[in-house]
Structure formats: C-alpha cells, structure tokens
Design an enzyme around this catalytic site. Structure first.
Site, PDB file in Angstrom:
ATOM      1  N   ARG A   1      34.497  64.746 -16.908  1.00 22.27           N
ATOM      2  CA  ARG A   1      34.733  63.338 -17.293  1.00 22.27           C
ATOM      3  C   ARG A   1      35.331  62.504 -16.162  1.00 22.27           C
ATOM      4  NH1 ARG A   1      36.594  65.771 -22.229  1.00 22.27           N
ATOM      5  NH2 ARG A   1      34.865  65.796 -23.705  1.00 22.27           N
TER       6      ARG A   1
ATOM      7  N   LYS B   1      28.828  50.863  -8.544  1.00 26.13           N
ATOM      8  CA  LYS B   1      27.559  51.179  -9.212  1.00 26.13           C
ATOM      9  C   LYS B   1      27.095  52.561  -8.771  1.00 26.13           C
ATOM     10  CE  LYS B   1      25.524  46.669 -10.197  1.00 26.13           C
ATOM     11  NZ  LYS B   1      24.413  45.743  -9.904  1.00 26.13           N
TER      12      LYS B   1
ATOM     13  N   GLU C   1      20.569  42.665   3.084  1.00 29.08           N
ATOM     14  CA  GLU C   1      21.579  42.500   2.022  1.00 29.08           C
ATOM     15  C   GLU C   1      22.685  41.536   2.464  1.00 29.08           C
ATOM     16  OE1 GLU C   1      21.356  43.483  -1.039  1.00 29.08           O
ATOM     17  OE2 GLU C   1      20.141  45.296  -1.115  1.00 29.08           O
TER      18      GLU C   1
ATOM     19  N   LYS D   1      31.416  40.376  -1.340  1.00 28.84           N
ATOM     20  CA  LYS D   1      31.216  41.322  -2.452  1.00 28.84           C
ATOM     21  C   LYS D   1      32.520  41.564  -3.203  1.00 28.84           C
ATOM     22  CE  LYS D   1      28.950  45.191  -4.279  1.00 28.84           C
ATOM     23  NZ  LYS D   1      27.822  46.079  -4.255  1.00 28.84           N
TER      24      LYS D   1
ATOM     25  N   GLU E   1      29.150  43.258 -14.244  1.00 26.80           N
ATOM     26  CA  GLU E   1      27.941  42.431 -14.204  1.00 26.80           C
ATOM     27  C   GLU E   1      27.556  41.795 -15.538  1.00 26.80           C
ATOM     28  OE1 GLU E   1      24.890  43.956 -11.505  1.00 26.80           O
ATOM     29  OE2 GLU E   1      23.402  42.962 -12.747  1.00 26.80           O
TER      30      GLU E   1
ATOM     31  N   ARG F   1      28.546  38.599 -11.083  1.00 30.85           N
ATOM     32  CA  ARG F   1      27.996  39.668 -10.230  1.00 30.85           C
ATOM     33  C   ARG F   1      26.474  39.611 -10.135  1.00 30.85           C
ATOM     34  NH1 ARG F   1      30.142  45.896  -9.613  1.00 30.85           N
ATOM     35  NH2 ARG F   1      28.569  46.536  -8.111  1.00 30.85           N
TER      36      ARG F   1
ATOM     37  N   ASN G   1      22.172  39.989  -7.217  1.00 27.50           N
ATOM     38  CA  ASN G   1      20.782  40.359  -7.487  1.00 27.50           C
ATOM     39  C   ASN G   1      19.792  39.359  -6.900  1.00 27.50           C
ATOM     40  OD1 ASN G   1      21.525  42.639  -8.904  1.00 27.50           O
ATOM     41  ND2 ASN G   1      21.735  41.504 -10.823  1.00 27.50           N
TER      42      ASN G   1
ATOM     43  N   HIS H   1      16.459  40.520  -5.878  1.00 30.81           N
ATOM     44  CA  HIS H   1      16.250  41.874  -6.394  1.00 30.81           C
ATOM     45  C   HIS H   1      15.294  41.934  -7.582  1.00 30.81           C
ATOM     46  CE1 HIS H   1      19.490  42.806  -3.722  1.00 30.81           C
ATOM     47  NE2 HIS H   1      19.547  44.071  -4.097  1.00 30.81           N
TER      48      HIS H   1
ATOM     49  N   HIS I   1      12.705  44.560  -6.795  1.00 35.55           N
ATOM     50  CA  HIS I   1      12.573  45.871  -7.441  1.00 35.55           C
ATOM     51  C   HIS I   1      11.133  46.124  -7.874  1.00 35.55           C
ATOM     52  CE1 HIS I   1      17.074  46.640  -8.533  1.00 35.55           C
ATOM     53  NE2 HIS I   1      16.753  47.092  -7.343  1.00 35.55           N
TER      54      HIS I   1
ATOM     55  N   HIS J   1      14.214  49.587   0.362  1.00 33.78           N
ATOM     56  CA  HIS J   1      14.852  48.638  -0.558  1.00 33.78           C
ATOM     57  C   HIS J   1      15.142  47.279   0.111  1.00 33.78           C
ATOM     58  CE1 HIS J   1      17.394  47.191  -3.783  1.00 33.78           C
ATOM     59  NE2 HIS J   1      18.362  46.959  -2.904  1.00 33.78           N
TER      60      HIS J   1
HETATM   61  N1  GLY Z   1      24.157  45.774  -5.155  1.00 34.00           N
HETATM   62  C1  GLY Z   1      24.436  44.834  -6.161  1.00 34.00           C
HETATM   63  C2  GLY Z   1      25.741  45.091  -6.861  1.00 34.00           C
HETATM   64  O1  GLY Z   1      26.537  45.913  -6.434  1.00 34.00           O
HETATM   65  O2  GLY Z   1      25.970  44.488  -7.869  1.00 34.00           O
END
Ligand code: GLY
Length: 344
Positions: A113, A135, A177, A218, A228, A232, A236, A239, A243, A255
């Site tokens: 856990r 993430k 990015e 960030k 998110e 946040r 994207n 993206h 994607h 990517h």
């Molecule tokens: N790479 C996008 C984020 O961390 O939300």
C-alpha cells in the site's frame, strides 16, 4: 538549487545540481533496501552510481520504450520486491525517463500500500515534466496511462550533466514539453527559448534555465490542483490530439514529437507561427503524414473526456490559455479542419 513542492504532508524537494548523481546519498535516504528501476536505453553507469551509494541495492532493468509500462513489467518489479523481502520502510528509485518513472512510481504506490519513491530523471522530458507531480501509470489494451495512481515522490533529484548522453531526438522531446509550458503560462520564458535555442542546440546555462523555469510553472500548477480537476488540465495543452497521434503512430513518433504536432491546431495566426518556428528550431517536426481519422478515433479513450464531452486547451496569446469543452463529435470534426490547416 532546491525547489519545494508544497503539497501539505506530501510536500517534497526537487534538487537540481550538476554532478548530483554521484552524491545522491546526500539528498536521499539510501540506508535501507533500495530497488532501482532503470531501462536498457539509460547508461547502466547511472543506476550503478546510485546503487554504489545504497546499503542494499537491487537493480531491475526493463526494456526501453512504452511497452514496459505494462502489467507484465509491473508484476516483475513487485515479484523482485517480494523475493528481496522489501518491507514498508524500504524504497524504490527510478533512474531513467518517463517510462521508468511512471512504472516504478506505480509499483511503489502499490507495494504494501505504498513505499517511499525517489525519482532521478535522466531525460529532459522527465526532468521538466513527468518526474514531478505524482502521475504514475501503465498502459493497458493499447490505451495510454489508463491504469495508474497519483503518488507523489519523496524527493526528485535532477543532475543536468546526465543530459550529455541524451540523443538529440530525446532532447527535442523534452523541449516540446517546456515549450508547451511557456506557451500557456510564461511569455518571457517563451521569448528566452526563442533566443537561446538555435537549430536544435542549446547551451548549458540556457538548458538549466529551461529546467528551472519549467519546474516553477509545473510546481505552481500542481500545488493549485494536484489531481487534475481544474488548472492542471493546462499541462495537457497539445496532448488531446497528441495522444491520438501517438497511438496511431504505433511507436514511430515519440511522446514529445506528438505533443509538438498536437499543439499547433490549438492556436492560430501569429501565435501558431511563433510556436511552429520555435518547435522547428528545437528540432521537432511541425508537419507529419498521419491518418488523422485514425488518430482522432483514439480520442474516445482519452482521460480528458467527461462522458462524451472533451476538455481541451487553446492558446490565444503566448503566455496565456483558455479551457474549451465540446462534444467528441464536434471536437473531431473541428480538429480535422485545423489539422488540415497546419499541414497545408
Ligand atoms: N504531464 C502532465 C501532468 O503532469 O499533469
């Protein structure tokens, strides 16, 4: 230098220091069982340098590439941890790019856990984006990042010296990015990149500026919206379509390259011109022959969907953004036209 990610009990430091890979033990608690996850594309010296500073280290090397973000490799890592008798007080360290960070972080979130997770990113993309913010994920049934968790690292250690071995193509992906973050959130940073990146090349001081400026953007976004539900989503930018392009390209594009292509339809006029020329200068393609219908068909699995409504980000002026929402049908037909415009 040190940047503190303020997330209450989950706060952590991001240390950025040239040469710090060799002195990782100064920043991280390595006096316990440590599982180091790396991949076959990362010089093994990097994981070995960290292992040599641990009291008890085991290195697991997964194949380079998205294919390692799978239940199979997740299970192999957990199996090693059980075999090595890892307890809740032991730690997992990622030494590599986004794939390794996502996979190792997810394993750390699950084992008993949750055990401590340290991230030592070795690509520009993972330094500026994926290594911070918590993430973690694997891919499943061809759907990117669809199984995962928000699980913050205990510390992120960035040694920009390791970028000296990074292939140019990977460096460009990281710049994509950073350009994304500057385009939405910091016009001055965007301007500095326009001046400092010349034909895919960037000096060390400018590279350090790219890393720190991206991390500061960030940090402020993640501190405001860790999981998110709002702000946040700005990360994207590029993206949503990106994607889809990535899935349809089946490994031919990285990517960052897909994010670069995916940003262009999300702006217009002078903004698109500046973005396009900065991306090209950073060594990224701004035109690419893809089957746009196929790319758009993957968007129905996107995590940015709420039911049948898609959320996306547009940039009306460099350094600013707007959120937009529309039905998936409207989005795909709009994107088809806009994609056509950028590729004309
Ligand atoms: N790479 C996008 C984020 O961390 O939300």
């Amino acid at each position: 230098m040190n940047i503190r990610m303020e997330l209450g009990e989950k706060s952590y430091d991001i240390s950025i220091e040239r040469g710090s890979l060799q002195t990782a033990v100064k920043y991280l608690n390595l006096t316990r069982r440590v599982l180091i996850v790396t991949d076959s594309g990362v010089p093994i010296d990097y994981a070995a340098a960290v292992a040599s500073q641990c009291s008890s280290a085991k290195i697991v090397t997964v194949p380079c590439g998205e294919g390692s973000k799978s239940f199979d490799y997740l299970s192999r890592i957990l199996t090693v941890m059980i075999a090595q008798k890892f307890t809740r007080t032991d730690a997992v360290v990622a030494v590599g790019g986004g794939v390794v960070g996502d996979l190792a972080g997810f394993a750390a979130s699950m084992y008993m856990r949750g055990v401590d997770f340290y991230n030592i990113p070795t690509t520009l993309l993972s330094m500026v984006d994926s290594s911070i913010g918590g993430k973690t994920a694997i891919n499943h049934e061809g759907v990117k990042n669809c199984v995962g968790a928000f699980y913050q690292p205990r510390h992120v250690l960035i040694d920009p010296d390791v970028l000296s071995t990074l292939p140019d193509r990977q460096l460009s992906c990281g710049l994509a990015e950073s350009i994304k973050m500057a385009a939405t959130s910091d016009a001055e940073f965007f301007g500095r990149m326009e001046r400092n990146i010349v034909k895919g090349k960037i000096g060390n001081d400018a590279l350090d500026d790219v890393i720190v400026s991206s991390l500061l953007i960030k940090k402020s976004v993640v501190e405001e919206d860790e999981t998110e539900h709002g702000k946040r989503r700005v990360l994207n930018f590029g993206h949503t379509l990106g994607h889809g392009i990535e899935s349809s390209a089946e490994g031919r594009l990285y990517h960052g390259e897909c994010v670069a292509l995916g940003m262009l339809p999300m702006c217009e006029g002078e903004v698109r011109e500046r973005l396009s020329s900065l991306l090209e200068n950073a060594g990224l393609a701004v035109k690419y022959p893809i089957d746009i219908d196929r790319a758009l068909s993957f968007i129905s699995h996107d995590k940015k969907l709420d039911g049948d409504t898609i959320n996306y980000v547009v940039v009306p002026e460099i350094g600013s953004f707007e959120f937009r929402r529309c039905g998936i049908g409207e989005f795909t037909s709009k994107m088809k036209d806009l994609w056509g415009e950028t590729q004309a």
